[in-house]
Design an enzyme around this catalytic site. Structure first.
Site, PDB file in Angstrom:
ATOM      1  N   HIS A 129      -3.893  -5.703   1.587  1.00 52.37           N
ATOM      2  CA  HIS A 129      -3.451  -5.707   3.163  1.00 52.37           C
ATOM      3  C   HIS A 129      -4.513  -6.496   3.861  1.00 52.37           C
ATOM      4  CE1 HIS A 129      -6.015  -2.337   3.466  1.00 52.37           C
ATOM      5  NE2 HIS A 129      -4.975  -1.629   2.661  1.00 52.37           N
TER       6      HIS A 129
ATOM      7  N   CYS B 182       0.802  -1.263  -0.222  1.00 52.44           N
ATOM      8  CA  CYS B 182      -0.203  -0.096   0.088  1.00 52.44           C
ATOM      9  C   CYS B 182       0.824   1.179   0.013  1.00 52.44           C
ATOM     10  CB  CYS B 182      -0.926  -0.102   1.151  1.00 52.44           C
ATOM     11  SG  CYS B 182      -2.544   0.776   0.674  1.00 52.44           S
TER      12      CYS B 182
ATOM     13  N   ARG C  19     -11.782   6.949  -2.870  1.00 54.72           N
ATOM     14  CA  ARG C  19     -11.074   5.811  -2.517  1.00 54.72           C
ATOM     15  C   ARG C  19     -11.325   4.695  -3.168  1.00 54.72           C
ATOM     16  NH1 ARG C  19      -7.525   7.465   1.380  1.00 54.72           N
ATOM     17  NH2 ARG C  19      -6.936   5.447   1.885  1.00 54.72           N
TER      18      ARG C  19
HETATM   19  N1  GLN Z   1      -1.997   7.168   1.297  1.00 57.12           N
HETATM   20  C1  GLN Z   1      -2.096   6.171   0.198  1.00 57.12           C
HETATM   21  C2  GLN Z   1      -3.549   6.259  -0.458  1.00 57.12           C
HETATM   22  O1  GLN Z   1      -4.459   6.575   0.134  1.00 57.12           O
HETATM   23  C3  GLN Z   1      -1.686   4.749   0.787  1.00 57.12           C
HETATM   24  C4  GLN Z   1      -2.875   4.578   1.893  1.00 57.12           C
HETATM   25  C5  GLN Z   1      -2.705   3.297   2.316  1.00 57.12           C
HETATM   26  O2  GLN Z   1      -1.484   2.726   2.991  1.00 57.12           O
HETATM   27  N2  GLN Z   1      -3.853   2.594   2.690  1.00 57.12           N
HETATM   28  O3  GLN Z   1      -3.454   6.145  -1.625  1.00 57.12           O
END
Ligand code: GLN
Length: 248
Positions: free
Chosen positions: A197, A97, A131
């Site tokens: 993850h 990630c 997201r």
């Molecule tokens: N900050 C990054 C994103 O949102 C990675 C986030 C994360 O590790 N979930 O793309």
């Protein structure tokens, strides 16, 4: 010295910053799967300003929010040369990630200055307006074998791969690198990045053993990883597939 008395060395980068997805769970999986075979893991934790050991067999970067990535990005850039040297020499690098994004050339977070990555993977990431969240099921081919890998994703970043790396997985469920091209993660040599993850390895013992096999090879051990009783792990894998609507 026998393989049993010489540990596999793992460098865990920024456990204090890149740790939001039970990343220690991935380290625990490496450790226990070695111990169950009479082998050992020695984990070294590296933080901001610490010199990076060049002699590890595995390097691990976990997940973090944008602000955590911002805190480590410049420091990581200072460590790019020794990390590249280790990777070129055959060490395994796994980024999850936020860590995956920083293995690329850069990450442009929403409303901020693009932060530098270390370019170990030929890719770049830009935050989108929404997201990408949910269960993921994908087919992964490594060492000539294809298996299903399951996990969970939660990221704003849209990652686009250049010609210097290949996707880690072909999606059956989930949004993956950018929600558009059906691909997830990236691989170049023994450097692997993924958005999955939850953590990644407990539910995917085949992937854990593939990475361990590479690390053992780099460490010069000529040991076959004996099969383990993975009933519990496979049950967790099956639940994740069912939840994603890929199995009944
Ligand atoms: N900050 C990054 C994103 O949102 C990675 C986030 C994360 O590790 N979930 O793309």
């Amino acid at each position: 010295m026998s393989a049993a008395s010489r540990p596999v060395r793992l460098c865990h980068l920024y456990p204090g910053h890149l740790n939001i997805y039970a990343d220690r769970g991935n380290i625990a999986v490496f450790q226990r799967r070695l111990e169950w075979r009479g082998l050992a893991l020695e984990a070294v934790e590296i933080g901001l300003g610490d010199p990076i050991p060049g002699d590890c067999h595995l390097y691990y970067l976990g997940g973090g929010q944008d602000r955590d990535q911002m805190l480590v990005a410049e420091d990581l850039a200072q460590k790019a040369d020794p990390l590249r040297k280790a990777a070129d020499g055959g060490a395994v690098v796994l980024g999850v990630c936020g860590g995956y994004q920083l293995l690329g050339h850069r990450y442009a977070a929403a409303g901020g200055q693009p932060m530098p990555g270390i370019g170990l993977l030929d890719l770049e990431t830009t935050a989108g307006k929404s997201r990408l969240i949910g269960d993921v099921v994908m087919d992964v081919t490594l060492n000539g074998h294809t298996r299903t890998v399951v996990g969970y994703e939660n990221h704003a970043g849209r990652t686009h791969l250049g010609g210097g790396c290949t996707p880690l997985g072909r999606l059956r469920r989930g949004r993956g690198n950018n929600g558009a091209d059906g691909c997830e993660g990236a691989v170049a040599g023994r450097t692997v990045g993924t958005y999955l993850h939850g953590p990644l390895l407990p539910k995917n013992p085949w992937l854990a053993d593939t990475l361990l096999g590479w690390a053992l090879d780099h460490a010069g051990f000529s040991v076959e990883l004996a099969p383990l009783d993975d009933d519990l792990e496979q049950a967790a894998h099956a639940v994740a597939q069912t939840r994603a609507g890929q199995k009944r």
